[in-house]
Design a protein around this motif. Structure first.
Motif, PDB file in Angstrom:
ATOM      1  N   ALA A 198       0.805  -1.222   0.000  1.00  0.00           N
ATOM      2  CA  ALA A 198       0.000   0.000   0.000  1.00  0.00           C
ATOM      3  C   ALA A 198       0.839   1.273   0.000  1.00  0.00           C
ATOM      4  N   ASP A 199       1.905   1.311   0.802  1.00  0.00           N
ATOM      5  CA  ASP A 199       2.733   2.521   0.868  1.00  0.00           C
ATOM      6  C   ASP A 199       3.285   2.875  -0.503  1.00  0.00           C
ATOM      7  N   PHE A 200       3.766   1.875  -1.198  1.00  0.00           N
ATOM      8  CA  PHE A 200       4.310   2.106  -2.534  1.00  0.00           C
ATOM      9  C   PHE A 200       3.211   2.553  -3.495  1.00  0.00           C
ATOM     10  N   TRP A 201       2.070   1.880  -3.439  1.00  0.00           N
ATOM     11  CA  TRP A 201       0.997   2.188  -4.386  1.00  0.00           C
ATOM     12  C   TRP A 201       0.513   3.632  -4.248  1.00  0.00           C
ATOM     13  N   PHE A 202       0.253   4.045  -3.041  1.00  0.00           N
ATOM     14  CA  PHE A 202      -0.284   5.390  -2.854  1.00  0.00           C
ATOM     15  C   PHE A 202       0.768   6.475  -3.108  1.00  0.00           C
ATOM     16  N   SER A 203       2.045   6.083  -3.057  1.00  0.00           N
ATOM     17  CA  SER A 203       3.093   7.057  -3.385  1.00  0.00           C
ATOM     18  C   SER A 203       3.120   7.363  -4.884  1.00  0.00           C
ATOM     19  N   LEU A 204       2.506   6.488  -5.685  1.00  0.00           N
ATOM     20  CA  LEU A 204       2.483   6.694  -7.132  1.00  0.00           C
ATOM     21  C   LEU A 204       1.454   7.738  -7.558  1.00  0.00           C
ATOM     22  N   GLY A 205       0.465   7.980  -6.715  1.00  0.00           N
ATOM     23  CA  GLY A 205      -0.550   8.990  -7.021  1.00  0.00           C
ATOM     24  C   GLY A 205      -1.489   8.597  -8.141  1.00  0.00           C
ATOM     25  N   ILE A 206      -1.750   7.306  -8.295  1.00  0.00           N
ATOM     26  CA  ILE A 206      -2.674   6.835  -9.337  1.00  0.00           C
ATOM     27  C   ILE A 206      -4.073   6.721  -8.731  1.00  0.00           C
ATOM     28  N   TYR A 207      -5.041   7.312  -9.376  1.00  0.00           N
ATOM     29  CA  TYR A 207      -6.395   7.354  -8.833  1.00  0.00           C
ATOM     30  C   TYR A 207      -7.224   6.131  -9.260  1.00  0.00           C
ATOM     31  N   GLN A 208      -8.243   5.878  -8.472  1.00  0.00           N
ATOM     32  CA  GLN A 208      -9.210   4.826  -8.790  1.00  0.00           C
ATOM     33  C   GLN A 208      -9.888   5.149 -10.122  1.00  0.00           C
ATOM     34  N   ASP A 209     -10.140   4.102 -10.921  1.00  0.00           N
ATOM     35  CA  ASP A 209     -10.789   4.236 -12.232  1.00  0.00           C
ATOM     36  C   ASP A 209      -9.996   5.104 -13.208  1.00  0.00           C
ATOM     37  N   SER A 210      -8.674   5.056 -13.098  1.00  0.00           N
ATOM     38  CA  SER A 210      -7.837   5.815 -14.023  1.00  0.00           C
ATOM     39  C   SER A 210      -7.784   5.129 -15.388  1.00  0.00           C
ATOM     40  N   GLU A 211      -7.671   5.931 -16.432  1.00  0.00           N
ATOM     41  CA  GLU A 211      -7.425   5.402 -17.761  1.00  0.00           C
ATOM     42  C   GLU A 211      -5.917   5.250 -17.940  1.00  0.00           C
ATOM     43  N   ILE A 212      -5.506   4.105 -18.475  1.00  0.00           N
ATOM     44  CA  ILE A 212      -4.072   3.829 -18.606  1.00  0.00           C
ATOM     45  C   ILE A 212      -3.797   3.213 -19.971  1.00  0.00           C
ATOM     46  N   SER A 213      -2.727   3.643 -20.612  1.00  0.00           N
ATOM     47  CA  SER A 213      -2.371   3.123 -21.931  1.00  0.00           C
ATOM     48  C   SER A 213      -1.495   1.886 -21.787  1.00  0.00           C
ATOM     49  N   GLU A 214      -1.261   1.199 -22.896  1.00  0.00           N
ATOM     50  CA  GLU A 214      -0.399   0.010 -22.884  1.00  0.00           C
ATOM     51  C   GLU A 214       1.006   0.380 -22.424  1.00  0.00           C
ATOM     52  N   ALA A 215       1.517   1.490 -22.929  1.00  0.00           N
ATOM     53  CA  ALA A 215       2.862   1.933 -22.562  1.00  0.00           C
ATOM     54  C   ALA A 215       2.933   2.275 -21.073  1.00  0.00           C
ATOM     55  N   GLU A 216       1.917   2.928 -20.571  1.00  0.00           N
ATOM     56  CA  GLU A 216       1.885   3.290 -19.151  1.00  0.00           C
ATOM     57  C   GLU A 216       1.774   2.048 -18.282  1.00  0.00           C
ATOM     58  N   LEU A 217       1.013   1.067 -18.740  1.00  0.00           N
ATOM     59  CA  LEU A 217       0.872  -0.173 -17.980  1.00  0.00           C
ATOM     60  C   LEU A 217       2.201  -0.920 -17.935  1.00  0.00           C
ATOM     61  N   THR A 218       2.889  -0.960 -19.068  1.00  0.00           N
ATOM     62  CA  THR A 218       4.194  -1.627 -19.113  1.00  0.00           C
ATOM     63  C   THR A 218       5.178  -0.956 -18.159  1.00  0.00           C
ATOM     64  N   ALA A 219       5.197   0.368 -18.155  1.00  0.00           N
ATOM     65  CA  ALA A 219       6.081   1.116 -17.255  1.00  0.00           C
ATOM     66  C   ALA A 219       5.720   0.849 -15.801  1.00  0.00           C
ATOM     67  N   LEU A 220       4.417   0.775 -15.516  1.00  0.00           N
ATOM     68  CA  LEU A 220       3.958   0.509 -14.159  1.00  0.00           C
ATOM     69  C   LEU A 220       4.365  -0.890 -13.719  1.00  0.00           C
ATOM     70  N   GLU A 221       4.208  -1.871 -14.599  1.00  0.00           N
ATOM     71  CA  GLU A 221       4.583  -3.248 -14.273  1.00  0.00           C
ATOM     72  C   GLU A 221       6.079  -3.357 -13.997  1.00  0.00           C
ATOM     73  N   GLU A 222       6.889  -2.612 -14.746  1.00  0.00           N
ATOM     74  CA  GLU A 222       8.331  -2.617 -14.510  1.00  0.00           C
ATOM     75  C   GLU A 222       8.669  -1.987 -13.166  1.00  0.00           C
TER      76      GLU A 222
END
Length: 203
Positions: free
Chosen positions: A27-51
């Protein structure tokens, strides 16, 4: 794509993409990213997030190992790589070093003392063990240079302790010499110590 998340057990956050589970983070890591609930995310953004998540997971694994005992950087990469891709293990260990958690010089000094005081290894064996842990040759050389221990005195202590009573005949003497060689002591120091203990004069 729509990103959603839900709390899990033990401070975990479960991430889903378009309603399908994707991965779990702390949770600490996740909320530090500042990503909101129901956010729209692209393939490139998802790949970067997974990395980024993979790197975080590798980092946490490294912290877990270090909480138990000191490790060399090489050890950490090898251990983390058992559950993470090696590229993430390497990045994570670099982060651990930058933040002062992983330090090969400090590890080498601790391990040197352990091998010398507990395992009773000689300098040659200690140098080999440190190299096996991935310690840089310059660090090993500095530790050897700073070591003021008398190898003959260390051997005498072993002859009077661990190896006491094992050299009553020629076979016993040779086995003792071979054991000391395996511990990393020089043959000349071994012979000098044996003479000082009157072992070789028994011939």
């Amino acid at each position: 794509m729509r990103l959603t998340y839900a709390p899990g057990k033990k401070n975990k956050i479960h991430i889903s993409i378009d309603g399908e589970y994707c991965f779990t983070v702390d949770a600490d890591f996740w909320f530090s990213l500042g990503i909101y609930q129901d956010s729209e995310i692209s393939e490139a953004e998802l790949t970067a997030l997974e990395e980024e998540v993979s790197t975080r997971r590798a980092f946490n694994k490294g912290m877990d190992f270090l909480s138990r005992r000191a490790h060399s950087k090489k050890e950490l990469v090898e251990k983390i790589s058992k559950t993470s891709e090696k590229k993430y293990a390497i990045i994570a260990v670099d982060m651990l070093e930058e933040r002062g958690y992983a330090d090969d010089e400090d590890f080498a000094a601790q391990y040197y003392e352990y091998l010398q005081r507990v395992k009773h290894f000689g300098k040659k064996r200690i140098a080999a063990e440190l190299a096996r842990k991935g310690i840089d040759r310059s660090i090993i050389a500095q530790l050897l240079e700073n070591d003021e221990a008398d190898p003959q005195a260390e051997i005498v202590a072993l002859l009077e302790g661990k190896f006491a009573g094992r050299f009553g005949d020629e076979k016993g003497k040779q086995r003792t010499i071979n054991a000391l060689l395996r511990l990393g002591y020089n043959y000349s120091d071994i012979r000098s110590a044996l003479y000082s203990c009157d072992v070789l004069s028994q011939e």
